[in-house]
Design an enzyme around this catalytic site. Structure first.
Site, PDB file in Angstrom:
ATOM      1  N   HIS A 159       9.833  -3.007  -5.153  1.00  0.00           N
ATOM      2  CA  HIS A 159       9.411  -1.869  -5.980  1.00  0.00           C
ATOM      3  C   HIS A 159      10.602  -1.274  -6.745  1.00  0.00           C
ATOM      4  O   HIS A 159      11.747  -1.427  -6.317  1.00  0.00           O
ATOM      5  CB  HIS A 159       8.841  -0.752  -5.096  1.00  0.00           C
ATOM      6  CG  HIS A 159       7.510  -1.046  -4.498  1.00  0.00           C
ATOM      7  ND1 HIS A 159       7.279  -1.026  -3.145  1.00  0.00           N
ATOM      8  CD2 HIS A 159       6.313  -1.336  -5.073  1.00  0.00           C
ATOM      9  CE1 HIS A 159       5.994  -1.298  -2.909  1.00  0.00           C
ATOM     10  NE2 HIS A 159       5.390  -1.498  -4.055  1.00  0.00           N
ATOM     11  N   CYS A 246       8.864   5.447   1.080  1.00  0.00           N
ATOM     12  CA  CYS A 246       7.543   4.841   1.302  1.00  0.00           C
ATOM     13  C   CYS A 246       6.742   5.548   2.388  1.00  0.00           C
ATOM     14  O   CYS A 246       5.525   5.437   2.417  1.00  0.00           O
ATOM     15  CB  CYS A 246       7.657   3.392   1.743  1.00  0.00           C
ATOM     16  SG  CYS A 246       9.096   2.539   1.221  1.00  0.00           S
TER      17      CYS A 246
END
Ligand code: CIR
Length: 252
Positions: A159, A246
């Site tokens: 990501h 996250c």
């Protein structure tokens, strides 16, 4: 500040993996590290609300990927990995009383981990998880609120937030090996220590930072630059290719 978190599923051993080799995960240890992370958020003034998960959600603990929360609205994501799509329902329900919601819809995909908000600029990783349709839908949702959206290519990581996170509205922590530094030319960029490739993922809460304890050199570097850093060991969660941002959705 509210921090939504989500239980570590027993099924985390079957998590999605892209750049990280599959190794045994000690679920009990992952839970201990997750609890330490939640306690650290609480010590910074957050109220932690942990959503339940079950065996059908190996990656549930990585709740960030299911939404993007801004002061004006929340975007309910459509995760790029099909195995993660049904994580979204409980997060939608939790966010509905707190923000107007906009949904990313098929054929769009977007993972919250690809979205870096730095002031009024939103940088979005065009990754294996987030596609152009998802980025266009995000743009349509946020442009009326005065945000700009910039699509960014990363390489070598899952990501965008693996490669760069915003420390405040002017400063970005970057791993230049995973992202072309000119992307953040308008910002004060601090580079991670090159020996600590996964160190760019830090959580910024109420003027302080939560960083991975394993990344001592990058933490020292941040402290030398005047940041107040709390170090949390998240090495077991890293075996599931997750980092610190996250594991929460921050709702201010
Ligand atoms: C996945 O591949 O989806 C999970 N195993 C890891 C997700 C990490 N999330 C993030 O970096 N925002």
């Amino acid at each position: 500040m509210l921090a939504l978190t989500r239980e570590v599923s027993d099924a985390i051993v079957r998590c999605e993996l892209t750049h990280v080799p599959r190794e045994p995960i000690d679920v009990a240890l992952a839970r201990v590290q997750h609890e330490e992370y939640e306690r650290t958020l609480e010590s910074l003034g957050c109220t932690v609300r942990r959503l339940p998960a079950d065996d059908s959600m190996p990656d549930s603990v990585f709740i960030e990927d299911t939404a993007v929360v801004l002061p004006e609205l929340a975007i309910v994501a459509r995760p790029g990995a099909e195995s993660r799509r049904h994580e979204v329902a409980a997060v939608r329900e939790a966010l509905a009383p707190l923000r107007p919601l906009v949904e990313i819809e098929e054929p769009g995909t977007l993972d919250g981990g690809d979205v870096v908000v730095a002031g009024r600029a939103i940088f979005v990783g065009r990754s294996t998880r987030t596609n152009d349709a998802g980025i266009r839908q995000l743009l349509r949702a946020v442009a009326p609120h005065g945000y700009t959206v910039h699509s960014v290519l990363t390489s070598g990581c899952l990501h965008l937030k693996s490669a760069a996170t915003a420390l405040n509205s002017e400063t970005v922590l970057v791993n230049p090996a995973w992202i072309a530094p000119p992307v953040f030319a308008a910002y004060d960029c601090i580079h991670i220590d090159p020996s600590e490739t996964a160190a760019a993922n830090v959580v910024s809460v109420n003027g302080r930072l939560i960083a991975g304890a394993a990344f001592t050199r990058t933490c020292d570097r941040l402290e030398r630059r005047g940041f107040n850093v709390l170090r949390v060991d998240a090495r077991e969660l890293a075996r599931a290719e997750g980092a610190l941002t996250c594991c929460s959705l921050l709702v201010s």
